[in-house]
Design a protein around this motif. Structure first.
Motif, PDB file in Angstrom:
ATOM      1  N   UNK A  84      34.717  13.356  16.288  1.00 53.56           N
ATOM      2  CA  UNK A  84      34.306  13.247  14.884  1.00 53.56           C
ATOM      3  C   UNK A  84      34.604  14.556  14.161  1.00 53.56           C
ATOM      4  N   UNK A  85      35.805  15.035  14.381  1.00 57.53           N
ATOM      5  CA  UNK A  85      36.315  16.204  13.670  1.00 57.53           C
ATOM      6  C   UNK A  85      37.363  15.733  12.671  1.00 57.53           C
ATOM      7  N   UNK A  86      37.517  16.469  11.633  1.00 59.43           N
ATOM      8  CA  UNK A  86      38.460  16.101  10.584  1.00 59.43           C
ATOM      9  C   UNK A  86      39.376  17.269  10.254  1.00 59.43           C
ATOM     10  N   UNK A  87      40.502  16.992   9.626  1.00 59.36           N
ATOM     11  CA  UNK A  87      41.496  18.010   9.354  1.00 59.36           C
ATOM     12  C   UNK A  87      41.243  18.834   8.121  1.00 59.36           C
ATOM     13  N   UNK A  88      40.246  18.469   7.332  1.00 62.84           N
ATOM     14  CA  UNK A  88      39.943  19.202   6.103  1.00 62.84           C
ATOM     15  C   UNK A  88      38.438  19.360   5.960  1.00 62.84           C
ATOM     16  N   UNK A  89      38.028  20.492   5.426  1.00 65.89           N
ATOM     17  CA  UNK A  89      36.610  20.760   5.231  1.00 65.89           C
ATOM     18  C   UNK A  89      36.022  19.751   4.255  1.00 65.89           C
ATOM     19  N   UNK A  90      34.883  19.202   4.593  1.00 65.42           N
ATOM     20  CA  UNK A  90      34.210  18.220   3.752  1.00 65.42           C
ATOM     21  C   UNK A  90      34.603  16.791   4.021  1.00 65.42           C
ATOM     22  N   UNK A  91      35.667  16.570   4.798  1.00 67.43           N
ATOM     23  CA  UNK A  91      36.132  15.198   5.018  1.00 67.43           C
ATOM     24  C   UNK A  91      35.157  14.391   5.864  1.00 67.43           C
ATOM     25  N   UNK A  92      34.533  15.025   6.865  1.00 65.14           N
ATOM     26  CA  UNK A  92      33.591  14.271   7.691  1.00 65.14           C
ATOM     27  C   UNK A  92      32.403  13.807   6.860  1.00 65.14           C
ATOM     28  N   UNK A  93      31.888  14.667   6.006  1.00 67.10           N
ATOM     29  CA  UNK A  93      30.775  14.270   5.141  1.00 67.10           C
ATOM     30  C   UNK A  93      31.179  13.094   4.269  1.00 67.10           C
ATOM     31  N   UNK A  94      32.387  13.136   3.732  1.00 67.34           N
ATOM     32  CA  UNK A  94      32.858  12.019   2.911  1.00 67.34           C
ATOM     33  C   UNK A  94      32.964  10.745   3.721  1.00 67.34           C
ATOM     34  N   UNK A  95      33.430  10.845   4.968  1.00 71.80           N
ATOM     35  CA  UNK A  95      33.584   9.664   5.810  1.00 71.80           C
ATOM     36  C   UNK A  95      32.240   9.066   6.216  1.00 71.80           C
ATOM     37  N   UNK A  96      31.230   9.922   6.373  1.00 67.68           N
ATOM     38  CA  UNK A  96      29.928   9.448   6.826  1.00 67.68           C
ATOM     39  C   UNK A  96      29.000   9.052   5.683  1.00 67.68           C
ATOM     40  N   UNK A  97      29.405   9.332   4.465  1.00 64.04           N
ATOM     41  CA  UNK A  97      28.534   9.078   3.313  1.00 64.04           C
ATOM     42  C   UNK A  97      28.294   7.599   3.073  1.00 64.04           C
ATOM     43  N   UNK A  98      29.192   6.767   3.573  1.00 65.27           N
ATOM     44  CA  UNK A  98      29.039   5.312   3.482  1.00 65.27           C
ATOM     45  C   UNK A  98      29.228   4.734   4.881  1.00 65.27           C
ATOM     46  N   UNK A  99      28.729   3.521   5.136  1.00 64.74           N
ATOM     47  CA  UNK A  99      28.778   2.971   6.491  1.00 64.74           C
ATOM     48  C   UNK A  99      30.089   2.293   6.869  1.00 64.74           C
ATOM     49  N   UNK A 100      31.181   2.592   6.194  1.00 61.59           N
ATOM     50  CA  UNK A 100      32.397   1.831   6.424  1.00 61.59           C
ATOM     51  C   UNK A 100      33.466   2.504   7.252  1.00 61.59           C
ATOM     52  N   UNK A 101      33.194   3.694   7.833  1.00 63.11           N
ATOM     53  CA  UNK A 101      34.228   4.362   8.617  1.00 63.11           C
ATOM     54  C   UNK A 101      34.308   3.737  10.011  1.00 63.11           C
ATOM     55  N   UNK A 102      35.472   3.219  10.367  1.00 63.52           N
ATOM     56  CA  UNK A 102      35.623   2.458  11.611  1.00 63.52           C
ATOM     57  C   UNK A 102      35.381   3.345  12.822  1.00 63.52           C
ATOM     58  N   UNK A 103      35.969   4.547  12.846  1.00 71.60           N
ATOM     59  CA  UNK A 103      35.791   5.397  14.012  1.00 71.60           C
ATOM     60  C   UNK A 103      34.338   5.810  14.187  1.00 71.60           C
ATOM     61  N   UNK A 104      33.672   6.197  13.118  1.00 70.42           N
ATOM     62  CA  UNK A 104      32.261   6.574  13.206  1.00 70.42           C
ATOM     63  C   UNK A 104      31.414   5.405  13.689  1.00 70.42           C
ATOM     64  N   UNK A 105      31.751   4.192  13.233  1.00 74.13           N
ATOM     65  CA  UNK A 105      31.026   3.009  13.698  1.00 74.13           C
ATOM     66  C   UNK A 105      31.241   2.791  15.196  1.00 74.13           C
ATOM     67  N   UNK A 106      32.461   3.054  15.681  1.00 79.19           N
ATOM     68  CA  UNK A 106      32.735   2.924  17.108  1.00 79.19           C
ATOM     69  C   UNK A 106      31.948   3.949  17.925  1.00 79.19           C
ATOM     70  N   UNK A 107      31.881   5.178  17.415  1.00 81.96           N
ATOM     71  CA  UNK A 107      31.091   6.206  18.096  1.00 81.96           C
ATOM     72  C   UNK A 107      29.634   5.774  18.164  1.00 81.96           C
ATOM     73  N   UNK A 108      29.102   5.312  17.028  1.00 80.97           N
ATOM     74  CA  UNK A 108      27.708   4.883  16.988  1.00 80.97           C
ATOM     75  C   UNK A 108      27.464   3.722  17.937  1.00 80.97           C
ATOM     76  N   UNK A 109      28.379   2.756  17.970  1.00 81.72           N
ATOM     77  CA  UNK A 109      28.183   1.618  18.866  1.00 81.72           C
ATOM     78  C   UNK A 109      28.206   2.053  20.325  1.00 81.72           C
TER      79      UNK A 109
END
Length: 397
Positions: A45-70
């Motif tokens: 759950x690392x990203x190539x740009x600062x702030x991108x992870x926060x943007x990805x996690x701000x809503x429940x629609x990120x596929x990779x984050x959902x896979x990690x959570x599952x």
């Protein structure tokens, strides 16, 4: 970060699991001795740009984050260290609120009232030309490789209270201050040695109160022993980052040189219970680590290694992928990372290692065989979740 401590009593039993059969760990057998499940997961759950992870996690629609959570919901650890989770304000809460506490594809939500995050060395500019390319700046010249401060960070989630007042961090410990270190002094100038930190990310001692007992979660993520040259500066640093924990738990004589970020000296108090967890980037038999660096812990007299987490999916993957895997000395069932895109092949690099005062009951690696429906969470390159697998261990309380 503390969340709704009133739920703690209801979570204290935490032996019942509600995961389906297959790759998911089995529920603990009925026992008058309750168990606690510790896990580590390099979740990418690392990203190539600062702030991108926060943007990805701000809503429940990120596929990779959902896979990690599952994956975490299927394994249901009581305490989990996540490596490669960018350090950023609010990221840990967003992942918990929008992903862990939301059921993913039939998995039950999981609640962690407590979490711990802190700064890391990755991406923090050193001000020196650490890679000796004639220029100052960029990821290779940071205290730990990273394109921005906090990339590849860590977070701990827990169902049990974290004693934040007693957490020790070792982000600023200098490599030169480890007696007998492998620091390549002919590579780094005297001025560089005076500021160069040992931890590529950080080392954390996170005390967790489990009933009447405190268990120290010792979390780290040493640098890969590659991406360097004949001087092997990363391999030597990986070795000494692992050695740090070996010395920390060995007793006063070996740990007296250690100091934390608050200036407190010495290692772990003798008789303390601990669990060393993380992606150590070192296999005990194969790969590029210096002197099989992981054995500093696996052969340690104060660490219990009788129960070794395994999976059915790892040996299947090694056989199908072939290549470097065919020449490995280690048991492929113990592999925790899928590096099949070339050398060094699949390896055991992720560990949950308890002290002998704790009693491991069972463990596993979340690596389903290809025919298992949950194989969609691990997959093949390009991976839907991570090239690492969650590793868990059940310990008697």
């Amino acid at each position: 970060m503390r969340r709704t401590p009133a739920v703690l009593a209801a979570l204290a039993a935490l032996t019942a699991l509600t995961t389906p059969a297959g790759a998911s760990p089995p529920p603990p057998a009925p026992d008058r001795h309750p168990t606690v499940r510790f896990a580590t997961f390099n979740a990418s759950l690392n990203r190539g740009a600062e702030g991108q992870l926060v943007a990805d996690l701000a809503t429940p629609g990120n596929v990779q984050a959902a896979n990690v959570a599952e994956t975490i919901q299927r394994a249901r650890p009581d305490v989990v260290l996540i490596n490669e989770f960018d350090y950023a304000p609010g990221a840990a809460d967003l992942f918990r609120d929008n992903y862990l506490e939301v059921g993913q594809r039939g998995a039950s939500p999981i609640t962690y009232p407590y979490a711990y995050v802190a700064p890391v060395n990755t991406g923090v500019p050193s001000g020196f030309d650490l890679n000796n390319d004639g220029q100052v700046g960029g990821g290779d010249d940071a205290f730990g490789f990273g394109l921005f401060p906090g990339q590849y960070g860590m977070v701990v989630y827990s169902r049990y209270p974290i004693d934040t007042a007693r957490v020790r961090t070792f982000q600023h410990f200098l490599w030169k201050d480890m007696p007998g270190s492998l620091l390549p002094r002919d590579w780094y100038s005297g001025a560089e040695q005076a500021v160069l930190r040992l931890s590529s990310k950080s080392h954390w001692d996170v005390p967790i109160r489990i009933g009447r007992r405190t268990v120290h979660l010792l979390a780290a993520h040493p640098t890969p022993p590659t991406f360097d040259g004949p001087e092997d500066r990363n391999g030597k640093r990986n070795h000494d980052e692992i050695r740090f924990w070996a010395d920390y738990v060995a007793g006063p004589a070996r740990g007296r040189y250690i100091y934390d970020d608050a200036g407190r000296r010495g290692g772990l108090r003798p008789g303390s219970s601990f669990v060393i967890a993380g992606d150590l980037n070192a296999d005990p038999y194969d790969g590029d680590s210096v002197d099989h660096a992981a054995r500093q812990l696996l052969d340690h007299p104060r660490i219990a290694t009788r129960v070794v987490p395994t999976s059915a999916g790892a040996p299947e993957a090694a056989a199908l992928q072939g290549g470097a895997n065919l020449d490995h000395r280690g048991d492929p069932a113990r592999d925790t990372a899928d590096f099949a895109d070339g050398a060094p092949g699949n390896l055991r690099v992720d560990y949950v290692l308890p002290s002998r005062r704790l009693h491991p009951v069972r463990g596993g690696v979340f690596w389903p065989v290809a025919a298992d429906p949950l194989a969609r969470l691990t997959g093949v390159y390009p991976f839907p979740t991570s090239d690492h697998r969650l590793v868990w261990l059940d310990l008697r309380r």
